[in-house]
Design an enzyme around this catalytic site. Structure first.
Site, PDB file in Angstrom:
ATOM      1  N   SER A   1       0.788  -1.231   0.000  1.00  0.00           N
ATOM      2  CA  SER A   1       0.000   0.000   0.000  1.00  0.00           C
ATOM      3  C   SER A   1       0.818   1.279   0.000  1.00  0.00           C
ATOM      4  O   SER A   1       0.249   2.377  -0.104  1.00  0.00           O
ATOM      5  CB  SER A   1      -0.957   0.003   1.189  1.00  0.00           C
ATOM      6  OG  SER A   1      -2.027  -0.880   0.944  1.00  0.00           O
ATOM      7  N   ASN A  18      -9.047  -0.625   0.098  1.00  0.00           N
ATOM      8  CA  ASN A  18      -8.223  -0.755  -1.099  1.00  0.00           C
ATOM      9  C   ASN A  18      -9.022  -0.452  -2.367  1.00  0.00           C
ATOM     10  O   ASN A  18      -8.448  -0.028  -3.381  1.00  0.00           O
ATOM     11  CB  ASN A  18      -7.631  -2.161  -1.174  1.00  0.00           C
ATOM     12  CG  ASN A  18      -6.543  -2.378  -0.145  1.00  0.00           C
ATOM     13  OD1 ASN A  18      -5.532  -1.680  -0.134  1.00  0.00           O
ATOM     14  ND2 ASN A  18      -6.753  -3.335   0.750  1.00  0.00           N
TER      15      ASN A  18
END
Length: 367
Positions: free
Chosen positions: A72, A180
């Site tokens: 991420s 996400n």
């Protein structure tokens, strides 16, 4: 199943004023992580070190120049690319998702006509996180699902549809939840604006201007560049699981713009130093990126546009992002002026560093 972990490899520092940080790396290896690699970039230059094992079969040590999947941390790159497009007048952060992806985000309380690009980037959209879907988790992150199709290409639209099968977390702008799916949509918006794969825009707008020669957006390529160690996972949600799997190669499409980038500690420290030092974004866009919202689940931490702010126990405010992919846990953090940056990676995904390296570097080591 691989054999027992080998003894801690000698730490290889370039400077001797980061002893607590080097010891924190060794402690993580003693706690069960195969290996750790780290770099610090500050006013005195560069310090880098590694501990533990890079390849359990060969017994080779972890390297200071290893490539790894940053997970991420990709979000900071994607947000920076979008902000550069905004600086050029190609979009507005307060555009709705529906303006760029009409009709895509609908159902179960999701409505792209009420969600802005800004809310995607700071996780206040309310869109459900597709990786929290139990079927997806079992299929891609657990054994035996991981081995049934490790090279399967997953389309970003399919990732979004997985999220939309579930109710929205909250109405847009009323709360915060990490998702996400927000960044998969951000990548799709970049593609709609530019007419090109989002990774090409990230390369042109961020990676190449900063000379990040070891950073790639792999797309559908499951391979890892060299140099680099292997990546290991237990592929199990059971904390008592003991079997370790080599998960070095797999399709990065399961993450898309939420987490597919591959980089090195050297490139990550260069990236955050340039970003927070004002050398990548105009002042208006950097101010927008560093305007944070509070996370109800993380008191004291704030989330900006693809970047996190938190404070160490000794009062140092850090900006950066963490990331996890199968077999890889990474972190990159910087002081607000970009003058002191730390990046590191664990090549096992079952033991969190939980801030120990940051605390050692910013509260105990010299600078």
């Amino acid at each position: 199943m691989f054999g027992p972990l080998r003894p801690v490899a000698p730490v290889r520092p370039l400077r001797d004023d980061h002893g607590p940080t080097a010891r924190a790396l060794e402690d993580l290896v003693r706690a069960g992580v195969p290996g750790v690699t780290a770099q610090v970039r500050d006013r005195a230059g560069v310090w880098r070190s590694a501990a533990g094992t890079g390849d359990l079969r060969a017994g080779t040590p972890r390297g200071t120049g290893d490539h790894y999947r940053v997970g991420s941390i990709t979000k900071t790159f994607v947000a920076a690319a979008l902000l550069r497009l905004e600086a050029d007048g190609q979009l507005d952060l307060d555009d709705t998702v529906d303006r760029w992806l009409p009709g895509l985000v609908r159902g179960h309380g999701h409505d792209g006509r009420r969600i802005t690009v800004r809310q995607l980037l700071n996780h206040t959209s309310g869109i459900r996180n597709y990786t929290a879907d139990e079927d997806f988790d079992r299929e891609y992150f657990r054994a035996p699902g991981f081995y049934e199709h490790p090279y399967h290409t997953v389309a970003p639209g399919d990732l979004v549809r997985i999220a939309l099968r579930h109710p929205a977390d909250f109405p847009p702008g009323t709360s915060w939840n990490y998702s996400n799916t927000n960044y998969v949509l951000a990548g799709m918006i970049i593609e709609r604006i530019t007419g090109r794969p989002y990774g090409e825009t990230v390369r042109d707008r961020v990676i190449r201007p900063l000379g990040l020669s070891s950073t790639t957006v792999p797309g559908t390529d499951p391979r890892m560049p060299r140099p680099g160690g292997r990546a290991y996972s237990k592929l199990s949600a059971d904390p008592s699981a003991t079997r370790v799997h080599d998960v070095t190669h797999f399709s990065p499409t399961l993450a898309h713009a939420a987490g597919e980038i591959i980089s090195t500690s050297a490139d990550l420290t260069r990236f955050y130093s340039a970003l927070l030092g004002g050398r990548l974004l105009p002042p208006e866009q950097l101010a927008a990126m560093t305007t944070t919202v509070e996370s109800p689940r993380h008191p004291g931490a704030g989330y900006g546009l693809g970047i996190v702010s938190r404070t160490t126990s000794c009062g140092v405010q850090l900006w950066g992002h963490g990331g996890g992919m199968p077999g890889s846990l990474s972190q990159a953090v910087s002081t607000r002026d970009g003058r002191r940056v730390l990046a590191y990676n664990l090549n096992g995904d079952w033991t969190e560093a939980a801030g120990t390296i940051e605390e050692a570097e910013f509260c105990e080591s010299g600078s």
